[in-house]
Design a protein around this motif. Structure first.
Motif, short mmCIF file in Angstrom:
data_model
loop_
_atom_site.label_atom_id
_atom_site.label_comp_id
_atom_site.label_asym_id
_atom_site.label_seq_id
_atom_site.Cartn_x
_atom_site.Cartn_y
_atom_site.Cartn_z
N GLY A 1 29.45 44.54 39.55
CA GLY A 1 30.17 43.74 38.82
C GLY A 1 31.69 43.87 39.01
N THR A 2 32.11 44.69 39.81
CA THR A 2 33.58 44.75 40.03
C THR A 2 33.98 43.44 40.73
OG1 THR A 2 33.33 46.92 40.10
CG2 THR A 2 35.60 46.13 40.85
N ARG A 3 35.29 43.04 40.56
CA ARG A 3 35.67 42.01 41.51
C ARG A 3 36.34 42.70 42.73
NH1 ARG A 3 38.55 36.91 38.36
NH2 ARG A 3 36.74 36.11 37.94
N VAL A 4 35.78 42.48 44.10
CA VAL A 4 35.95 43.06 45.29
C VAL A 4 36.20 42.09 46.53
CG1 VAL A 4 34.70 45.06 44.74
CG2 VAL A 4 33.41 43.36 45.81
N MET A 5 36.98 42.54 47.70
CA MET A 5 37.20 41.72 48.32
C MET A 5 37.07 42.52 49.80
SD MET A 5 41.29 40.74 48.07
CE MET A 5 41.23 39.99 49.73
N LEU B 1 35.35 37.92 47.66
CA LEU B 1 36.02 37.06 48.32
C LEU B 1 36.24 37.69 49.87
CD1 LEU B 1 38.08 34.83 48.72
CD2 LEU B 1 39.73 36.73 47.96
N ILE B 2 35.91 36.82 50.71
CA ILE B 2 36.06 37.26 52.12
C ILE B 2 37.21 36.40 52.73
CG2 ILE B 2 35.00 36.91 54.42
CD1 ILE B 2 32.50 36.94 52.56
N VAL B 3 38.42 36.86 53.18
CA VAL B 3 39.19 36.12 53.77
C VAL B 3 39.34 36.22 55.23
CG1 VAL B 3 42.05 35.82 53.75
CG2 VAL B 3 40.73 36.71 51.80
#
Lengths: 312, 351
Positions: B70-74, B100-102
């Motif tokens: 549930g953590t915001r990760v990228m 998020l994938i950049v």
């Protein structure tokens, strides 16, 4: 190879890594690669395989090449697999009598392309037993993309992804012992060396690796003035300090038998190696003495273990 | 408001921190490495975690694990690295994990080069990996948007429980512009699906293996329904001087800003040009093409590739107006050459 090593005779051989490549002034990798290729007999040909690296982008900027031998590069993670394919194809051609002469297969990759992303491909190639030499030029970080830590970066070293600040004090983990992992593959020849003095150690180990049948592995320390943050004229000095402090011991393992190649006359304290390098500068700040003590303890422990193994 | 001079990659990284991202899993690759370096400097002090993986495969699977909690990760990479991540992205899409994938993209195929490029458009907008899935793709056109779209991307990811990609040409990652730094995000989504320890509740399961035929089909139908909803709600584009335009130029990312100048130059030369700039590459903003398909006489897609978005434009206008293409790779087309293209088209077509 003549039984007596003679540097002058060796450097007078036609160069196989020629000048004019784009590696930085003072780069260890160029010296290492030239040194390994110099061990080839003049009449033998080689296929040089390269993982994505400083070396690759600097020595083979197509259509330019610094190599007198054939060169192949595919990606970052697969130089050992690429070399396996070329070697297998060569064997098939040879069985059908379609190639003449001796061709040697030599792979060069940096520590990122070897210790990290290329490890699976390296392990596979060694286990399958291709007749090739895999050379890791170990400069202890991802220099080509801007000095990020790798699993070869030593503990406490500052890199752009193991910064020094209020929370972090450089890399937290010790360097992975890749040479020992390669020994565990039970391959005919594994050695650790460095571009040192008259290059005799580098030369003789390269010769053995190239002319021993089966998969062989060389791990060669390649100091990087940019990433390690020391004056670029000091390549020889830094290399010597790495060896004389036993931070980077020279040894070889032939058919499972360990030999120590060099014992320093006087084992220098680890500070001697750390002090000239900006990447370790924070270790010399007041209050950080424990870092030097732990670095020393780690080196001592590894060195003692090596002495036991080699029976020295 | 006070502006700060920031590099695109750093603005993006700071945007992620503002959005509450507390896990970054990366692997070095030019021209994206500054994102990882920024996160390595900042995350430890914020109680977050920066991990440099041993490969892109490892990094994307760390994202899978991190997001499950549930953590915001990228993660961030560039073309060749994004290729390696595709297996993981497919898993994340099916596991319905937000992240998020950049892609700070460079020129391919193969090793290609490190010149800015938009040639990963197909890879980004068609799913990229195996199976029927889509990824929301946002294309910023400047440093401010590198920050703003990153904040937005985390919101979209949580709202739809889906991976979101930001695709920016390498130039965008490396130029510096003055930007307004946004306030920290304070409103977050509840994540009842997250794996957080199941004391006192039913265990949550994150899974992508569906051996039973009917369940596999049901899972695919659920995903497709979600993608339909995203298509309904999230298509975005910017339009510029399109109302009376004879020729509509379509471009995204930094390329769109360059095209804007060409559009103004063409108008000075008597050619009525306009611009549509897709902001979401998927879902593609096809609605914006409905009207121009009736009013414009021609559409020109300008891309830093050999022609990829042009296919979506053709699908959007569905034969009602001719669509032409101008693109380069290794170079970013400049305003003069695009203006020249527009004048040539106008002369040829007589408008």
């Amino acid at each position: 190879m003549s039984t007596v090593y003679n540097l002058k005779r060796e450097v007078e051989k036609p160069a196989r890594l020629t000048g004019g490549h784009r590696l930085c002034a003072g780069c260890g990798a160029g010296v290492v690669v030239a040194g390994v290729l110099r061990a080839l007999n003049n009449e033998d040909r080689a296929v040089v395989v390269n993982a994505t690296s400083c070396l690759e982008v600097s020595t083979f900027m197509y259509p330019y090449t610094a190599y007198m031998d054939s060169f192949i590069h595919s990606a970052f993670e697969n130089s050992a697999a690429t070399c396996s394919g070329v070697e297998a194809a060569y064997n098939a051609l040879q069985r059908r009598g379609k190639v003449d002469g001796t061709v040697k297969f030599i792979t060069f990759a940096g520590d990122g392309g070897t210790y990290d992303i290329g490890f699976q491909s390296l392990s596979g190639a060694m286990e399958r037993g291709h007749d090739m030499v895999y050379v890791c030029y170990d400069n202890e970080a991802y220099m080509n993309t801007g000095i990020q830590r790798s699993s070869s970066t030593p503990r406490f070293a500052r890199t752009t992804t193991s910064p020094v600040g209020s929370v972090g004090q450089g890399k937290k983990q010790n360097k992975k012992d890749l040479t020992e992992i390669l020994v565990a593959h039970n391959i005919p020849y594994v050695a650790q060396t460095a571009p040192l003095g008259n290059f005799k150690d580098l030369h003789s180990k390269s010769y053995k690796a190239i002319y021993t049948e089966g998969p062989c592995f060389l791990n060669i320390l390649s100091p990087c003035p940019r990433g390690w943050d020391y004056p670029m004229a000091k390549l020889a000095e830094i290399t010597k300090l790495a060896v004389d402090t036993c931070v980077w011991p020279l040894f070889e393992v032939e058919e499972g038998v360990w030999h120590l190649s060099y014992t320093p006359k006087k084992k220098l304290p680890v500070e001697e190696f750390l002090r000239p390098q900006g990447r370790f500068r924070h270790m010399f700040q007041p209050g950080n003495e424990w870092m030097i003590a732990e670095a020393q303890a780690y080196v001592d422990q590894k060195w003692e273990r090596l002495l036991e193994r080699t029976g020295a | 408001m006070e502006k700060v001079l920031m590099k695109g990659n750093e603005a993006l990284a700071e945007g992620a921190l503002i959005a509450g991202c507390r896990g970054f899993f990366g692997y070095p690759i030019t021209p994206s490495s500054e994102i990882a370096e920024y996160m390595a400097r900042k995350l430890p002090g914020l109680g977050g975690v920066f991990v440099q993986a041993e490969s892109e495969l490892a990094a994307i699977n760390m994202v899978y694990g991190g997001s499950s909690t549930g953590t915001r990760v990228m993660t961030a990479s560039s073309g060749p690295g994004i290729s390696l991540k595709q297996e993981g992205i497919s898993f994340i899409a099916e596991a319905e994990l937000p992240c998020l994938i950049v892609n700070v993209s460079r020129g391919g195929p193969g090793l290609g080069g490190i010149q800015p490029s938009q040639a990963d458009y197909f890879q980004a907008t068609r799913g990229g990996g195996h199976g029927d899935y889509r990824v929301i793709v946002l294309a910023p056109s400047g440093t401010q948007e590198m920050m703003d779209y990153t904040i937005e991307a985390f919101d979209l990811a949580d709202r739809y429980r889906t991976p979101v990609m930001i695709m920016a040409e390498g130039t965008l990652g490396n130029i510096m512009e003055p930007i307004i730094v946004r306030d920290p995000v304070e409103k977050f989504y509840d994540k009842p699906w997250a794996i957080t320890g199941c004391k006192g509740r039913k265990p949550n399961i994150v899974n992508t293996l569906h051996l039973a035929s009917d369940f596999l089909e049901e899972r695919n139908r659920i995903l497709q329904a979600k993608y339909k909803l995203i298509e309904q709600n999230e298509k975005r584009a910017e339009t510029f001087l399109t109302d009376d335009a004879d020729v509509i130029v379509v471009a995204f990312g930094l390329m769109a800003r360059i095209v804007k100048k060409a559009v103004m130059e063409a108008r000075k030369n008597g050619v009525k040009a306009g611009l549509i700039r897709p902001i979401t590459l998927w879902p593609f903003p096809d609605e914006h093409f409905k009207k121009v398909a009736e009013t414009a006489r021609m559409v020109l897609s300008v891309e830093i590739s050999m022609g990829q978005m042009v296919e979506d434009i053709r699908l959007s206008v569905n034969g009602r107006v001719p669509v032409e293409f101008y693109g380069r790779i290794g170079f970013t087309p400049n305003p003069e050459e695009i203006t020249q293209q527009l004048l040539l088209l106008a002369e040829r077509e007589g408008f």
